[in-house]
Design a protein around this motif. Structure first.
Motif, short mmCIF file in Angstrom:
data_model
loop_
_atom_site.label_atom_id
_atom_site.label_comp_id
_atom_site.label_asym_id
_atom_site.label_seq_id
_atom_site.Cartn_x
_atom_site.Cartn_y
_atom_site.Cartn_z
N GLU B 28 0.84 -1.20 0.00
CA GLU B 28 0.00 0.00 0.00
C GLU B 28 0.87 1.25 0.00
OE1 GLU B 28 -4.20 -1.14 2.09
OE2 GLU B 28 -2.86 0.24 3.12
N HIS B 29 1.90 1.22 0.86
CA HIS B 29 2.82 2.35 0.90
C HIS B 29 3.44 2.62 -0.46
CE1 HIS B 29 3.70 3.12 5.39
NE2 HIS B 29 2.41 2.94 5.16
N ALA B 30 3.79 1.53 -1.11
CA ALA B 30 4.46 1.69 -2.39
C ALA B 30 3.55 2.38 -3.40
CB ALA B 30 4.91 0.34 -2.92
N SER B 31 2.25 2.13 -3.31
CA SER B 31 1.36 2.72 -4.30
C SER B 31 0.82 4.07 -3.85
CB SER B 31 0.20 1.76 -4.58
OG SER B 31 -0.56 1.62 -3.40
N GLN B 32 0.95 4.37 -2.56
CA GLN B 32 0.40 5.62 -2.05
C GLN B 32 1.49 6.68 -1.95
OE1 GLN B 32 -1.46 4.85 1.77
NE2 GLN B 32 -3.42 5.39 0.84
N SER B 33 1.17 7.88 -2.39
CA SER B 33 2.12 8.97 -2.19
C SER B 33 2.07 9.39 -0.73
CB SER B 33 1.74 10.16 -3.08
OG SER B 33 0.57 10.77 -2.58
N VAL B 59 7.34 21.49 -3.64
CA VAL B 59 6.19 21.55 -4.54
C VAL B 59 6.12 20.20 -5.24
CG1 VAL B 59 5.11 22.76 -6.48
CG2 VAL B 59 6.59 24.03 -4.89
N ARG B 60 5.06 19.45 -4.95
CA ARG B 60 5.00 18.06 -5.36
C ARG B 60 3.80 17.86 -6.26
NH1 ARG B 60 6.89 13.36 -2.35
NH2 ARG B 60 7.88 14.56 -0.71
N ARG B 61 4.00 17.15 -7.37
CA ARG B 61 2.87 16.89 -8.25
C ARG B 61 2.30 15.50 -7.93
NH1 ARG B 61 1.05 14.81 -13.05
NH2 ARG B 61 -0.35 16.18 -14.23
N GLU B 62 1.02 15.46 -7.64
CA GLU B 62 0.35 14.19 -7.37
C GLU B 62 -0.11 13.55 -8.67
OE1 GLU B 62 -0.38 12.63 -4.15
OE2 GLU B 62 1.37 13.91 -3.89
N ALA B 63 -0.45 12.27 -8.58
CA ALA B 63 -0.86 11.53 -9.77
C ALA B 63 -2.12 12.14 -10.41
CB ALA B 63 -1.11 10.07 -9.42
N ASP B 64 -3.00 12.73 -9.59
CA ASP B 64 -4.22 13.30 -10.15
C ASP B 64 -4.02 14.72 -10.70
OD1 ASP B 64 -3.99 14.89 -7.94
OD2 ASP B 64 -5.89 14.33 -7.03
#
Lengths: 540, 438
Positions: B28-33, B59-64
């Motif tokens: 789960e950790h691996a797939s979750q930011s 400044v971080r870009r999330e998958a969405d």
């Protein structure tokens, strides 16, 4: 925390963004004047202490100082050499000038760990006080002039204060400052912070008429306050710079008829250029000021009792007035430096960006420093043009740099790279500026509406942004400061909120005396004074 | 740790605690930011250790496509950046819920930009604070003080209380009702709507459409309720804020009826869904710092700086979840692209070690406490003075009068929202209640 004697309050209005939290939490001490400007009593009643402490804690930018004025930037790491350490421990420093810059420098010297002997010399009899309120709440009667003393400096700093004694000479070879009473004070390093005085009316006899005032000192303010409180039939303000305009504003607040005579095309045009000068003119007229531009006062006429009764104008007109305020700018207090060998003159005292004085040969001195209104220093962001800045914020910033450099070895010195920032409160509007608005050829209003007198105007010089001025939009100023520091292109070409005016720049109408030299484009980086550096950008 | 794949070197893994099932949690950790983990209700009790990790990339870009900004200086810059909008209608597709936007009732000023924001906020401020009504909040002080005393009196005669339900919630609700002119007895009706709306705040884009639908439905109920109430105040105005909003007309014109309702809704929700957390977080922090609890009893003025540090250390509003970049914005080495959603992680910024020394230490004696507890810039919290005073009064009274208070459970159970974060209950045992000081 309560019942600890008198409360002293100081708001760093350069930082203040007009959130108004203080006016909510201590409404008897802090008052919002319009959307953004805060006026306050620097010496409130003891009963207000709890509320004042609440207000200070709540300030979102922590600009409200109670009882002491601390600094946020980092302390230096200390001198690298043995000589440096010895000087810091038991050197002798003399500060000439006991107003904001001198007092600030004294405080910073102590905070930087200077434990040697410290002497502060001032020609005025008072401990250091804050001048900006003098042309605002003091004149309007909101607070007495003597409430403007700066927070508990004398107790805190531990210096010898020689007040009420002007310095009359500087002997660099003998390292001594001469005083008017004949005393001499020796130093290892000296800071020159003697500032300016009000430019007097040129005709001494006319200047001596009762009813003719200048405004610079606590006494000036108290005297003018008395004259305004007496309800004169009309007040004449000579000069439409910031001081003159603020005086006119107070007169209108007091419902006194006022005529303002300005030599230029509009008030404030000397500092903000012609475009915003017209906005200021509209503001004054909307508040009932009888504004006469492009005109000068040629003479003042008194009655048989030596009381002012009339002014004659260059257009042949006359103005009947019982009170005249001469607001023609300032004269730098350099006379005492005559013969010192320093490059001192009507322009001030030349120094490098590290506040070290330059002598008449153009050589930089090691032990003589300059700060405040009197200093004339090269600013890398403005093509290394030498400038002197008569702004509250500059006095504070430059004094900090000077004090730091006085007790630091060469490799640890800081350059004075902060951009000029100033503010003015008039006619219910808070005007703030960053950069140098006269260093510009074009101007564009990016945010807000000129008709509402809530807007941001951006100034450009040869395709880069050099200044921004806000009318009741001070929260945006920092954004434009960063654009100036990054030498961002002018006109701004990005989408943003609140764009309502024509995006095409117009000539800024800066006064002609500023002729920019071609060439250098400089980028400033770093936030803390210890980190700030300038570098030349490749030509664009 | 999150980037480490579980198969790589299991022997070096330090992330799995004994009680976790390693295979599940690591994958789960691996797939979750890190940002998703912060939003995960399982981490509600302590998001702060995750903020350390979040700040490694300011400044971080999330998958969405959301940009999360987590460092102090960068957040402050964006709060004052005119290229950042608070109006989600500026989102580029596919983020925008355009169809819904048309159906939404008028947006309150929190979701608008200048000049409309400024005009509506000025019109609301006219009845609440300076320059036109500088004494309004101060004049509520005696009443608020009496309310607090009454609430703490109510804790006497027993040895356990829920600080949330018994003090932290009723105080701000009663104050905001009094200020707005909302009948206190209607509380059960609007409380349910307010809670539902809070849970739709996000942040995050993936379930945005669903949340917006839920929000729309609730907002319409709230609107109908407030419309009726505002009409009544218009017919028969009192000295309250709703009457002022409904009847005033001045240089900025009048507030349109739909704007009055939207503003009333905003103030009602914000006025009682945030201060409850400030007070509850404050009591929790006091109980975790017994030496401060003791000091506060003897030094009641300390509460002023205590609450300020609390706003930095345990702020009720953790994120500003709905900003939008209007232009490409270069920030800390990343370009936020025009039209993207931007989340400002206020609570992380206030604990940025580049801004403040020892940020994870609770220290009310700091000479300066500059924090993001109320945001910043033109959207700075409208009700900040009220929230501060309510928290100061409540915490001073609780610290001063509860005898030997202690936590029943640490951590306490939390409300689900990641944005408006606070305990759902805060059970405290105590030996008695001292009488109120005269």
């Amino acid at each position: 925390m309560s019942g600890e004697g008198p409360v002293r309050v100081l708001i760093d209005l350069t930082r203040c963004q007009g959130y108004g939290q203080c006016a909510f939490l201590a409404p008897d001490v802090f008052t919002m004047h319009g959307d953004e400007a805060v006026l306050y009593d620097p010496d409130p009643d003891d009963a207000q202490r709890e509320r004042v402490l609440r207000a200070a804690a709540a300030c979102p930018v922590q600009a409200l100082h109670v009882d002491r004025m601390a600094m946020r930037h980092r302390t230096a790491s200390g001198p690298a050499t043995r000589d440096g350490a010895a000087f810091r421990r038991d050197g002798r420093i003399v500060i000439v000038g006991a107003s904001l810059a001198g007092a600030r420098a004294a405080a910073v010297l102590r905070r930087e760990g200077f434990t040697g002997s410290l002497t502060v010399i001032g020609d005025e009899p008072h401990p250091p006080y804050d001048r900006p309120p003098l042309s605002k709440r003091v004149l309007s009667g909101g607070v007495p002039a003597e409430h403007t003393l700066l927070p508990r400096l004398r107790e805190e700093i531990g210096a010898e204060w020689l007040l009420g004694t002007a310095a009359t000479g500087l002997d660099l070879a003998a390292r001594r400052v001469r005083l008017a009473d004949g005393r001499e004070v020796g130093f290892d390093r000296v800071l020159i912070a003697t500032g300016t005085r009000a430019r007097p009316w040129p005709d001494p006899a006319e200047a001596a008429l009762r009813g003719v005032h200048v405004l610079r000192t606590m006494e000036d303010a108290a005297g003018l306050r008395e004259a305004l409180a007496a309800g004169p039939r009309r007040v004449l303000v000579i000069g439409g710079g910031f001081t003159g305009s603020e005086v006119a504003s107070v007169c209108r607040d007091l419902d006194l008829p006022v005529t303002l005579v300005e030599r230029g095309p509009s008030p404030l045009s000397g500092a903000l250029g012609g475009v915003l000068g017209e906005v200021a003119a509209g503001l004054q007229r909307a508040h009932g000021v009888d504004l006469r531009c492009g005109v000068t006062v040629t003479s003042l006429e008194g009655d048989a009792d030596g009381r002012l009764r009339r002014a004659h104008l260059s257009d042949g007109g006359t103005v009947d007035a019982e009170v005249a305020v001469v607001a023609l700018g300032a004269v730098r207090n350099v006379e005492w430096l005559r013969g010192s060998g320093l490059a001192a003159g009507v322009w001030g005292v030349a120094c490098d960006a590290g506040c070290r004085a330059v002598d008449a040969n153009g050589l930089v001195t090691d032990d003589v420093f300059v700060a405040g209104d009197i200093a004339r220093f090269p600013h890398p962001v403005f093509q290394y043009q030498f400038m002197s800045l008569e702004h509250w914020g500059n006095a504070v910033d430059q004094a900090e740099i000077a004090a730091h450099n006085m007790v630091s070895d060469q490799t640890r010195r800081w350059p004075h790279l902060s951009l000029p920032v100033f503010w003015s409160t008039q006619f219910g509007v808070n005007i703030k500026s960053v950069g140098v608005p006269t260093f510009a050829d074009e101007i564009v209003v990016t945010q807000g509406s000129v008709a509402e007198r809530r807007f941001v105007a951006v100034y450009g010089h040869r395709g880069r942004i050099t200044a921004a001025v806000t009318f009741d939009q001070g929260m945006w100023l920092e954004f434009y400061r960063r654009l100036i520091e990054r030498a961002a292109p002018f006109p701004p070409d990005f989408p943003h909120v609140d764009r309502r005016e024509d995006p095409r720049p117009v000539p800024a109408g800066a006064p002609e005396r500023i002729v920019a030299a071609a060439g250098a484009t400089v980028v400033v980086t770093g936030h803390d004074p210890s980190e700030r550096r300038a570098s030349l950008a490749p030509g664009r | 740790m999150a980037s480490q794949s579980p198969s790589e070197s299991p022997s070096q893994s330090t992330s799995g605690s004994a009680s976790e099932s390693p295979s599940v949690s690591t994958s789960e950790h691996a797939s979750q930011s890190v940002f998703q983990r912060i939003l995960d209700p399982a981490n509600r009790a302590d998001p702060y250790r995750l903020y350390h990790e979040l700040r490694e990339v300011p400044v971080r870009r999330e998958a969405d496509g959301t940009y999360v900004v987590s460092t102090y200086r960068e957040i402050v810059e964006l709060l004052h950046d005119p290229r950042v909008s608070s109006d989600r209608r500026n989102l580029a597709r596919p983020y925008g819920a355009d169809a819904l936007a048309d159906a939404m009732p008028a947006l309150a000023f929190i979701g608008l930009d200048p000049p409309e924001h400024d005009r509506l906020r000025r019109l609301a401020m006219r009845h609440f604070g300076p320059p036109h009504t500088p004494y309004r909040v101060e004049s509520l002080l005696p009443e608020m003080s009496a309310m607090v005393t009454g609430l703490v009196d109510g804790l006497a005669g027993r040895h356990r209380a829920d600080i949330v339900d018994d003090v932290a919630y009723p105080l701000p609700v009663t104050v905001i009702c009094r200020l707005l002119g909302v009948p206190r007895e209607d509380e059960p009706r609007f409380h349910a709507w307010a809670d539902a709306i809070v849970e739709t705040l996000g942040p995050g884009e993936e379930d945005r459409a669903e949340r917006e639908r839920a929000r729309l439905e609730t907002t319409l109920h709230l609107r109908d309720y407030l419309q009726e109430l505002v009409a009544a105040h218009r017919r028969d105005p009192g000295d309250d804020l709703l009457s002022g909003l409904a009847t005033y007309e001045g240089p900025d014109g009048a507030m349109a009826p739909a704007d009055v309702v939207a503003t009333a809704g905003l103030l009602l929700i914000a006025g009682h869904e945030t201060t409850v957390n400030l007070i509850a977080n404050g009591m929790l922090t006091l109980l975790r710092h017994p030496e401060l609890l003791k000091r506060l009893r003897g030094e009641p003025d300390l509460v002023v700086r205590f609450v300020e540090e609390l706003l930095r250390y345990e702020p009720p509003v953790q994120f500003l979840p709905q900003r939008v970049a209007l232009a490409d914005i270069e920030l800390a080495g990343t370009t936020i692209t025009a039209g993207s959603p931007v989340v400002l992680a206020l609570a992380s910024g206030s604990r940025d070690p580049a801004h403040i020394p020892d940020p994870d230490v609770f220290d009310p004696d700091r000479p300066y406490t500059e924090h993001l507890g109320f945001g910043g810039g033109v959207h700075y919290c409208f009700g900040a003075p009220l929230a501060r005073l309510e928290a100061q009064l409540a915490l001073r009274e609780l610290a001063g009068r509860l005898r030997a208070p202690r936590l029943v459970a640490d951590p306490p159970p939390y409300r689900p929202s990641a944005t408006l974060r606070g305990p759902r209950h805060l059970l405290v045992d105590y030996d008695g209640v001292d009488p109120a000081s005269p």
